[in-house]
Design a protein around this motif. Structure first.
Motif, PDB file in Angstrom:
ATOM      1  N   LYS A   5       2.985 -20.284 -18.943  1.00 56.30           N
ATOM      2  CA  LYS A   5       2.026 -19.502 -18.457  1.00 56.30           C
ATOM      3  C   LYS A   5       0.568 -19.926 -19.021  1.00 56.30           C
ATOM      4  O   LYS A   5      -0.387 -19.641 -18.186  1.00 56.30           O
ATOM      5  N   LYS A   6       0.426 -20.074 -20.203  1.00 57.86           N
ATOM      6  CA  LYS A   6      -0.889 -20.229 -20.797  1.00 57.86           C
ATOM      7  C   LYS A   6      -1.399 -21.510 -20.258  1.00 57.86           C
ATOM      8  O   LYS A   6      -2.616 -21.417 -19.817  1.00 57.86           O
ATOM      9  N   ALA A   7      -0.743 -22.518 -19.937  1.00 54.92           N
ATOM     10  CA  ALA A   7      -0.983 -23.551 -19.199  1.00 54.92           C
ATOM     11  C   ALA A   7      -1.741 -23.461 -17.604  1.00 54.92           C
ATOM     12  O   ALA A   7      -2.701 -23.919 -17.397  1.00 54.92           O
ATOM     13  N   LEU A   8      -0.899 -22.432 -17.118  1.00 58.95           N
ATOM     14  CA  LEU A   8      -1.466 -22.151 -15.886  1.00 58.95           C
ATOM     15  C   LEU A   8      -2.811 -21.300 -15.628  1.00 58.95           C
ATOM     16  O   LEU A   8      -3.655 -21.694 -14.958  1.00 58.95           O
ATOM     17  N   GLY A  54      -6.129 -29.467 -28.740  1.00 57.99           N
ATOM     18  CA  GLY A  54      -5.936 -28.593 -30.103  1.00 57.99           C
ATOM     19  C   GLY A  54      -4.742 -27.813 -29.996  1.00 57.99           C
ATOM     20  O   GLY A  54      -3.958 -27.494 -31.045  1.00 57.99           O
ATOM     21  N   LEU A  55      -4.276 -27.145 -28.843  1.00 59.20           N
ATOM     22  CA  LEU A  55      -3.520 -26.082 -28.636  1.00 59.20           C
ATOM     23  C   LEU A  55      -1.940 -26.799 -28.885  1.00 59.20           C
ATOM     24  O   LEU A  55      -0.947 -26.210 -29.575  1.00 59.20           O
ATOM     25  N   ILE A  56      -2.047 -27.730 -28.272  1.00 60.18           N
ATOM     26  CA  ILE A  56      -0.563 -28.330 -28.226  1.00 60.18           C
ATOM     27  C   ILE A  56      -0.440 -29.673 -29.185  1.00 60.18           C
ATOM     28  O   ILE A  56       0.561 -30.133 -29.256  1.00 60.18           O
ATOM     29  N   VAL A  57      -1.332 -30.254 -29.992  1.00 60.90           N
ATOM     30  CA  VAL A  57      -1.603 -31.289 -30.575  1.00 60.90           C
ATOM     31  C   VAL A  57      -0.450 -31.327 -31.777  1.00 60.90           C
ATOM     32  O   VAL A  57       0.574 -32.180 -32.117  1.00 60.90           O
ATOM     33  N   LYS A  58      -0.306 -30.073 -32.353  1.00 61.43           N
ATOM     34  CA  LYS A  58       0.635 -29.632 -33.545  1.00 61.43           C
ATOM     35  C   LYS A  58       2.216 -29.628 -32.969  1.00 61.43           C
ATOM     36  O   LYS A  58       2.927 -30.210 -33.498  1.00 61.43           O
ATOM     37  N   GLY A  68       1.000 -37.313 -30.843  1.00 62.70           N
ATOM     38  CA  GLY A  68       0.022 -36.216 -31.470  1.00 62.70           C
ATOM     39  C   GLY A  68      -1.370 -37.003 -31.829  1.00 62.70           C
ATOM     40  O   GLY A  68      -2.294 -36.521 -31.500  1.00 62.70           O
ATOM     41  N   LYS A  69      -1.100 -38.005 -32.074  1.00 65.34           N
ATOM     42  CA  LYS A  69      -2.553 -39.098 -32.500  1.00 65.34           C
ATOM     43  C   LYS A  69      -3.392 -39.119 -30.999  1.00 65.34           C
ATOM     44  O   LYS A  69      -4.480 -38.928 -31.206  1.00 65.34           O
ATOM     45  N   ALA A  70      -2.495 -39.616 -29.998  1.00 69.36           N
ATOM     46  CA  ALA A  70      -3.452 -39.858 -28.761  1.00 69.36           C
ATOM     47  C   ALA A  70      -4.017 -38.521 -28.257  1.00 69.36           C
ATOM     48  O   ALA A  70      -5.247 -38.438 -28.307  1.00 69.36           O
ATOM     49  N   LEU A  71      -3.319 -37.411 -28.654  1.00 73.72           N
ATOM     50  CA  LEU A  71      -3.959 -36.006 -28.150  1.00 73.72           C
ATOM     51  C   LEU A  71      -5.206 -35.700 -29.109  1.00 73.72           C
ATOM     52  O   LEU A  71      -6.295 -35.182 -28.805  1.00 73.72           O
ATOM     53  N   PHE A  72      -5.124 -35.973 -30.462  1.00 72.54           N
ATOM     54  CA  PHE A  72      -5.917 -35.712 -31.414  1.00 72.54           C
ATOM     55  C   PHE A  72      -7.232 -36.530 -31.033  1.00 72.54           C
ATOM     56  O   PHE A  72      -8.359 -35.909 -30.989  1.00 72.54           O
ATOM     57  N   LEU A  73      -7.121 -37.773 -30.752  1.00 74.36           N
ATOM     58  CA  LEU A  73      -8.178 -38.715 -30.378  1.00 74.36           C
ATOM     59  C   LEU A  73      -8.910 -38.338 -29.059  1.00 74.36           C
ATOM     60  O   LEU A  73     -10.086 -38.372 -29.237  1.00 74.36           O
ATOM     61  N   LEU A  74      -8.112 -37.838 -28.192  1.00 73.54           N
ATOM     62  CA  LEU A  74      -8.776 -37.448 -27.029  1.00 73.54           C
ATOM     63  C   LEU A  74      -9.544 -36.104 -27.168  1.00 73.54           C
ATOM     64  O   LEU A  74     -10.586 -36.110 -26.866  1.00 73.54           O
ATOM     65  N   ALA A  75      -8.953 -35.335 -28.144  1.00 71.69           N
ATOM     66  CA  ALA A  75      -9.728 -34.137 -28.522  1.00 71.69           C
ATOM     67  C   ALA A  75     -10.976 -34.359 -29.151  1.00 71.69           C
ATOM     68  O   ALA A  75     -12.254 -33.893 -28.922  1.00 71.69           O
ATOM     69  N   ILE A  76     -10.755 -35.359 -29.974  1.00 75.32           N
ATOM     70  CA  ILE A  76     -12.176 -35.799 -30.819  1.00 75.32           C
ATOM     71  C   ILE A  76     -13.243 -36.531 -29.768  1.00 75.32           C
ATOM     72  O   ILE A  76     -14.390 -36.199 -30.130  1.00 75.32           O
ATOM     73  N   PRO A 245      -4.225 -32.640 -21.109  1.00 73.53           N
ATOM     74  CA  PRO A 245      -3.367 -32.213 -21.929  1.00 73.53           C
ATOM     75  C   PRO A 245      -2.306 -31.190 -21.549  1.00 73.53           C
ATOM     76  O   PRO A 245      -1.532 -30.806 -21.763  1.00 73.53           O
ATOM     77  N   ALA A 246      -2.978 -30.487 -20.417  1.00 77.26           N
ATOM     78  CA  ALA A 246      -2.432 -29.208 -19.773  1.00 77.26           C
ATOM     79  C   ALA A 246      -1.217 -29.824 -18.798  1.00 77.26           C
ATOM     80  O   ALA A 246      -0.250 -29.283 -18.559  1.00 77.26           O
ATOM     81  N   PHE A 247      -0.916 -31.329 -18.615  1.00 81.81           N
ATOM     82  CA  PHE A 247      -0.108 -31.781 -17.842  1.00 81.81           C
ATOM     83  C   PHE A 247       1.243 -32.400 -18.746  1.00 81.81           C
ATOM     84  O   PHE A 247       2.079 -32.903 -18.351  1.00 81.81           O
TER      85      PHE A 247
END
Lengths: 252, 97
Positions: A5-8, A54-58, A68-76, A245-247
């Motif tokens: 739901k959060k992603a939606l 940031g919400l899903i990286v952990k 996780g690293k890919a998501l973190f770097l994308l956020a950066i 990230p939402a996908f």
């Protein structure tokens, strides 16, 4: 994908921002105030990317896992884009006095993006040994580029800008190579639920590269102005990347 | 027989730990928990693969394939290569052959 739901909710909000953003863009291209709203909305797209990644990286292992690293770097890269764009937009005097300070943030944005793509390449079946070579290549050209920029900065500021732009173009080439490798490899193997997110990442890269091309062509013909078509293409790229990230599959 | 069971447990543990490096331990363990007959702890160490460990191992690989596609097979083969070197005759599910 939208079992979460959060992603939606976040995606609906995000798409709402995009619609408003496109509406503002096509309203009046000569109105500087509208252009500023357009630019601000474009930055909200980046903010979404940071927030959701940031919400899903952990959940995806943080810095201890490749995803996780890919998501973190994308956020950066979203954060760097946000800061550098805001400097360009809110403090134009600062940019005019020290353009290199802003361009270097954009450069690091590209670098963090290439590393993010590198982690995702692992999912296309690229061998760890070749990934290591890619990593060394990116690290070495980043280090050489930064050293060359700083050394030349104290002697000839214009030259340092040229070097920085050159290494940024090189990072574009690496991104293009990553995009092509991902697409070619993905066409060969059977895909899982992670594919959608990685495909969006690829599309985001492609649109950003088109944006860079449009920006360079218009710049060479002196057609560039604040809020022109290249900004629209960049915004679309951030739209795609921000939604990436939402996908990510929702694992319960 | 019990020695062979231990080898299968080691293989499953290696696969889960490899996946933990790639998709994170949380998701890797959650995925493994969905596999019927597979018993593991919070660290991803496998203790039991049920009556037919070959089938359970195959199901484990299939579970990861749902997420990352056929590349999960490469990850799994990479993870168990050392165990297979020491146990060359061991029977494996078709996914890992």
């Amino acid at each position: 994908m939208f079992k979460n739901k959060k992603a939606l909710i976040l995606s609906v909000y995000f798409i709402g921002v995009v619609i408003f953003w496109l509406y503002v863009y096509f309203l009046d291209r000569k109105n500087l105030n509208l252009n500023k709203i357009f630019y601000f909305l474009m930055e909200l797209l980046s903010f979404f990317g940071v927030f959701y990644a940031g919400l899903i990286v952990k959940k995806w292992g943080g810095l201890n896992s490749r995803l996780g690293k890919a998501l973190f770097l994308l956020a950066i890269s979203f954060v760097l884009n946000f800061i550098s764009s805001m400097v360009l937009f809110v403090f134009p005097e600062f940019y005019n006095s020290y353009p290199i300070a802003t361009i270097i943030l954009f450069f690091f944005m590209y670098i963090s993006w290439t590393f993010s793509g590198l982690e995702l390449l692992y999912f296309s079946g690229v061998k760890p040994t070749s990934l290591k070579r890619w990593r060394y290549l990116i690290i070495s050209f980043t280090v050489v580029g930064i050293i060359a920029t700083f050394i030349s900065f104290f002697q000839d500021a214009e030259m340092s800008m040229i070097i920085l732009q050159f290494v940024t173009i090189l990072s574009d080439v690496i991104l293009l190579a990553e995009f092509l490798t991902l697409m070619v490899n993905f066409s060969r193997i059977k895909q899982g639920t992670l594919f959608k997110a990685i495909l969006l990442f690829c599309l985001g890269i492609l649109v950003q590269l088109i944006g860079d091309l449009v920006f360079a062509i218009r710049g060479s013909f002196n057609l560039l102005y604040f809020g022109d078509i290249s900004y629209l293409v960049y915004g679309l790229s951030w739209f795609i990347l921000g939604l990436c990230p939402a996908f990510f599959p929702h694992e319960k | 027989m019990s020695n062979q069971k231990e080898i299968y447990n080691k293989i499953a543990t290696a696969i889960i730990q490899k996946q933990a490096e790639i998709i994170g331990s949380k998701i890797a363990i959650k995925k493994a928990e969905k596999v019927p007959q597979l018993v593991l702890d919070d660290q991803g160490e496998v203790f039991n693969l049920g009556l037919d460990p070959i089938v359970t191992l195959g199901n484990l690989v299939k579970e990861y394939m749902q997420l990352s596609g056929s590349v999960a097979i490469n990850f799994s083969k990479e993870a168990i290569s050392n165990i297979l070197l020491n146990n060359p005759g061991i029977e494996l599910p078709t996914e890992l052959q």
